[in-house]
Design a protein around this motif. Sequence first.
Motif, PDB file in Angstrom:
ATOM      1  N   ILE A   1       0.815  -1.220   0.000  1.00 33.62           N
ATOM      2  CA  ILE A   1       0.000   0.000   0.000  1.00 33.62           C
ATOM      3  C   ILE A   1       0.848   1.268   0.000  1.00 33.62           C
ATOM      4  CG2 ILE A   1      -1.697   1.342   1.319  1.00 33.62           C
ATOM      5  CD1 ILE A   1      -2.940  -1.286   2.224  1.00 33.62           C
ATOM      6  N   VAL A   2       1.748   1.407   0.960  1.00 38.46           N
ATOM      7  CA  VAL A   2       2.505   2.653   1.097  1.00 38.46           C
ATOM      8  C   VAL A   2       3.373   2.903  -0.136  1.00 38.46           C
ATOM      9  CG1 VAL A   2       4.271   3.864   2.417  1.00 38.46           C
ATOM     10  CG2 VAL A   2       2.500   2.554   3.609  1.00 38.46           C
ATOM     11  N   LEU A   3       4.110   1.877  -0.579  1.00 42.53           N
ATOM     12  CA  LEU A   3       5.064   2.055  -1.672  1.00 42.53           C
ATOM     13  C   LEU A   3       4.406   2.550  -2.965  1.00 42.53           C
ATOM     14  CD1 LEU A   3       8.053  -0.278  -2.464  1.00 42.53           C
ATOM     15  CD2 LEU A   3       6.606   0.557  -4.306  1.00 42.53           C
ATOM     16  N   PRO A   4       3.385   1.876  -3.485  1.00 42.96           N
ATOM     17  CA  PRO A   4       2.823   2.358  -4.757  1.00 42.96           C
ATOM     18  C   PRO A   4       2.178   3.724  -4.647  1.00 42.96           C
ATOM     19  CG  PRO A   4       1.475   0.583  -3.855  1.00 42.96           C
ATOM     20  CD  PRO A   4       2.728   0.622  -3.054  1.00 42.96           C
ATOM     21  N   TRP A   5       1.490   3.976  -3.535  1.00 47.94           N
ATOM     22  CA  TRP A   5       0.779   5.257  -3.423  1.00 47.94           C
ATOM     23  C   TRP A   5       1.722   6.423  -3.160  1.00 47.94           C
ATOM     24  CZ3 TRP A   5      -3.490   6.064  -5.658  1.00 47.94           C
ATOM     25  CH2 TRP A   5      -4.392   5.016  -5.847  1.00 47.94           C
ATOM     26  N   ALA A   6       2.898   6.152  -2.604  1.00 49.13           N
ATOM     27  CA  ALA A   6       3.899   7.217  -2.457  1.00 49.13           C
ATOM     28  C   ALA A   6       4.344   7.704  -3.833  1.00 49.13           C
ATOM     29  CB  ALA A   6       5.083   6.710  -1.650  1.00 49.13           C
ATOM     30  N   PHE A   7       4.579   6.778  -4.740  1.00 46.47           N
ATOM     31  CA  PHE A   7       5.018   7.150  -6.089  1.00 46.47           C
ATOM     32  C   PHE A   7       3.878   7.775  -6.895  1.00 46.47           C
ATOM     33  CE2 PHE A   7       8.460   4.359  -4.924  1.00 46.47           C
ATOM     34  CZ  PHE A   7       9.561   4.892  -5.579  1.00 46.47           C
ATOM     35  N   ILE A   8       2.691   7.203  -6.783  1.00 46.81           N
ATOM     36  CA  ILE A   8       1.550   7.758  -7.523  1.00 46.81           C
ATOM     37  C   ILE A   8       1.245   9.176  -7.049  1.00 46.81           C
ATOM     38  CG2 ILE A   8      -0.924   7.521  -7.966  1.00 46.81           C
ATOM     39  CD1 ILE A   8      -0.526   4.465  -7.694  1.00 46.81           C
ATOM     40  N   SER A   9       1.260   9.397  -5.737  1.00 49.06           N
ATOM     41  CA  SER A   9       0.980  10.717  -5.181  1.00 49.06           C
ATOM     42  C   SER A   9       2.054  11.718  -5.565  1.00 49.06           C
ATOM     43  CB  SER A   9       0.851  10.635  -3.654  1.00 49.06           C
ATOM     44  OG  SER A   9      -0.236   9.802  -3.280  1.00 49.06           O
ATOM     45  N   ALA A  10       3.319  11.256  -5.618  1.00 49.26           N
ATOM     46  CA  ALA A  10       4.407  12.141  -6.045  1.00 49.26           C
ATOM     47  C   ALA A  10       4.221  12.538  -7.510  1.00 49.26           C
ATOM     48  CB  ALA A  10       5.751  11.450  -5.835  1.00 49.26           C
ATOM     49  N   LYS A  11       3.840  11.584  -8.339  1.00 49.87           N
ATOM     50  CA  LYS A  11       3.603  11.880  -9.753  1.00 49.87           C
ATOM     51  C   LYS A  11       2.488  12.913  -9.917  1.00 49.87           C
ATOM     52  CE  LYS A  11       0.890   9.383 -12.182  1.00 49.87           C
ATOM     53  NZ  LYS A  11       0.210   8.307 -12.955  1.00 49.87           N
ATOM     54  N   GLU A  12       1.457  12.818  -9.079  1.00 51.79           N
ATOM     55  CA  GLU A  12       0.311  13.725  -9.160  1.00 51.79           C
ATOM     56  C   GLU A  12       0.536  15.022  -8.393  1.00 51.79           C
ATOM     57  OE1 GLU A  12      -2.861  11.303  -7.716  1.00 51.79           O
ATOM     58  OE2 GLU A  12      -3.071  10.195  -9.608  1.00 51.79           O
ATOM     59  N   ASN A  13       1.742  15.171  -7.801  1.00 49.53           N
ATOM     60  CA  ASN A  13       2.095  16.368  -7.031  1.00 49.53           C
ATOM     61  C   ASN A  13       1.088  16.620  -5.912  1.00 49.53           C
ATOM     62  OD1 ASN A  13       3.864  18.513  -6.498  1.00 49.53           O
ATOM     63  ND2 ASN A  13       2.575  19.980  -7.618  1.00 49.53           N
ATOM     64  N   ALA A  14       0.688  15.561  -5.236  1.00 44.51           N
ATOM     65  CA  ALA A  14      -0.280  15.654  -4.144  1.00 44.51           C
ATOM     66  C   ALA A  14       0.351  16.324  -2.930  1.00 44.51           C
ATOM     67  CB  ALA A  14      -0.780  14.265  -3.775  1.00 44.51           C
ATOM     68  N   THR A  15      -0.489  16.845  -2.058  1.00 43.66           N
ATOM     69  CA  THR A  15      -0.022  17.390  -0.788  1.00 43.66           C
ATOM     70  C   THR A  15       0.143  16.249   0.211  1.00 43.66           C
ATOM     71  OG1 THR A  15      -2.248  17.727   0.088  1.00 43.66           O
ATOM     72  CG2 THR A  15      -1.288  19.518  -1.234  1.00 43.66           C
TER      73      THR A  15
ATOM     74  N   GLN B   1      -1.270  16.013   3.052  1.00 42.81           N
ATOM     75  CA  GLN B   1      -2.590  15.654   3.562  1.00 42.81           C
ATOM     76  C   GLN B   1      -3.326  14.736   2.582  1.00 42.81           C
ATOM     77  OE1 GLN B   1      -5.151  18.971   4.399  1.00 42.81           O
ATOM     78  NE2 GLN B   1      -6.709  17.725   5.379  1.00 42.81           N
ATOM     79  N   GLU B   2      -3.239  15.038   1.297  1.00 45.56           N
ATOM     80  CA  GLU B   2      -3.901  14.207   0.288  1.00 45.56           C
ATOM     81  C   GLU B   2      -3.303  12.802   0.262  1.00 45.56           C
ATOM     82  OE1 GLU B   2      -5.167  17.680  -2.954  1.00 45.56           O
ATOM     83  OE2 GLU B   2      -3.183  16.713  -3.055  1.00 45.56           O
ATOM     84  N   PHE B   3      -1.974  12.726   0.354  1.00 41.00           N
ATOM     85  CA  PHE B   3      -1.320  11.419   0.396  1.00 41.00           C
ATOM     86  C   PHE B   3      -1.746  10.640   1.636  1.00 41.00           C
ATOM     87  CE2 PHE B   3       2.212   9.023   2.319  1.00 41.00           C
ATOM     88  CZ  PHE B   3       2.280   7.970   1.420  1.00 41.00           C
ATOM     89  N   ARG B   4      -1.739  11.311   2.782  1.00 39.25           N
ATOM     90  CA  ARG B   4      -2.109  10.643   4.029  1.00 39.25           C
ATOM     91  C   ARG B   4      -3.536  10.114   3.964  1.00 39.25           C
ATOM     92  NH1 ARG B   4      -0.314  14.242   7.089  1.00 39.25           N
ATOM     93  NH2 ARG B   4      -2.168  15.522   7.344  1.00 39.25           N
ATOM     94  N   GLN B   5      -4.460  10.916   3.467  1.00 39.89           N
ATOM     95  CA  GLN B   5      -5.847  10.475   3.350  1.00 39.89           C
ATOM     96  C   GLN B   5      -5.969   9.278   2.411  1.00 39.89           C
ATOM     97  OE1 GLN B   5      -7.667  14.167   2.107  1.00 39.89           O
ATOM     98  NE2 GLN B   5      -8.201  14.759   4.195  1.00 39.89           N
ATOM     99  N   GLN B   6      -5.201   9.300   1.331  1.00 38.51           N
ATOM    100  CA  GLN B   6      -5.249   8.196   0.379  1.00 38.51           C
ATOM    101  C   GLN B   6      -4.762   6.897   1.013  1.00 38.51           C
ATOM    102  OE1 GLN B   6      -6.187   8.223  -3.266  1.00 38.51           O
ATOM    103  NE2 GLN B   6      -6.305   6.148  -2.498  1.00 38.51           N
ATOM    104  N   VAL B   7      -3.628   6.962   1.706  1.00 36.70           N
ATOM    105  CA  VAL B   7      -3.063   5.765   2.323  1.00 36.70           C
ATOM    106  C   VAL B   7      -3.983   5.230   3.417  1.00 36.70           C
ATOM    107  CG1 VAL B   7      -1.170   4.904   3.759  1.00 36.70           C
ATOM    108  CG2 VAL B   7      -0.672   6.283   1.750  1.00 36.70           C
TER     109      VAL B   7
END
Length: 345
Positions: A272-286, A288-294
């Motif tokens: 969970i953490v690994l893929p969404w860290a990269f996806i969120s970085a690609k989308e330039n997420a904040t 807070q947005e990354f934390r909510q997603q994870v």
Amino acid sequence: MDDFSPSDLKTILHSKRANMYYLEYCRVMQKDGRVLYLTEAKHENQYYNIPIANTTVLLLGNGTSITQAAVRMLAQAGVLIGFAGGGGTPLYMGNDIEWMTPQSEYRPTEYVQGWLGFWFDDNKRLQAAKYLQTARIAYLQQVWSKDKELIAEGFVFSASTIQTALERFTQRTSAAQKSAELLLTEAQLTKVLYKFAANNTGLADFSRQHQTPKNNIDKANDFLNHGNYLAYGLAACTLWVLGIPHGFAVMHGKTRRGALVFDVADLIKDAIVLPWAFISAKENATEQEFRQQVLQKFTDHKALDYLFDTVKNLALMSFSEPSDVLIENATIENTQQSPEEGDAS
């Protein structure tokens, strides 16, 4: 309602609680029988309720304070408290991964007794480490095979790169004679997963840094660090509820008081953490947005349930069987698990 007490809130099992909260620049307090956090607005103070009955972990970041009365109510509801830096990382005293844990003398004893029953035997401890590593891959397969959002982003479990890496991982894990070999095999797999994720998200120049400098613009590393600490929170909660001290690690350094938190958190980090860290970085997420997603993905894929089930199965496991049989049984069936004992008031 006059007879209602915060301890009654523990009837919600920890594995079924939905929320982990991170707060910063606020004051946490008790008011009118509730736990609130106070923020200072321009013209007035604003109070927000914390639903402690449905909370597993509370992370307090920069600019926070908490009252003794609030800590007492959080402890009665079985909520773990951790103090962290900005954005949730690092967890202070992070080398130990220590938490302010509610002091309950009614947690179950069977799990710690079962854990210690194998822990002092080097061979059995190695078998336990292999079991955790295999359960980690089973969860990766479970999540990556059915999460449509991940599949749409190219995180497909059946990809040849992943299958080749996992075949090598499985062979080396089975053949390992000591935990250091398992750690090396784990590091090699993680390196492949980082490269796979970086290529999927167009971050081909990625290089893993566990401590990123201030004003760093490398969001992938920041998000990995941030998400890992969220996983540590769930792992710490699992071990506390089951009554297993954090020092009885099976893979990470046995001289590190919080090493078992690392072992258990590894069960869900890659999936969970690994893929969404990269996806969120690609989308330039904040952050807070990354934390909510994870956190949402932890809930969607029942991460806390999986941690409880895996640790409980391992603690109560018979090590009379050959290690290869134990490894084959490492895929946890969540449907027939009993609730975590000691969680109800």
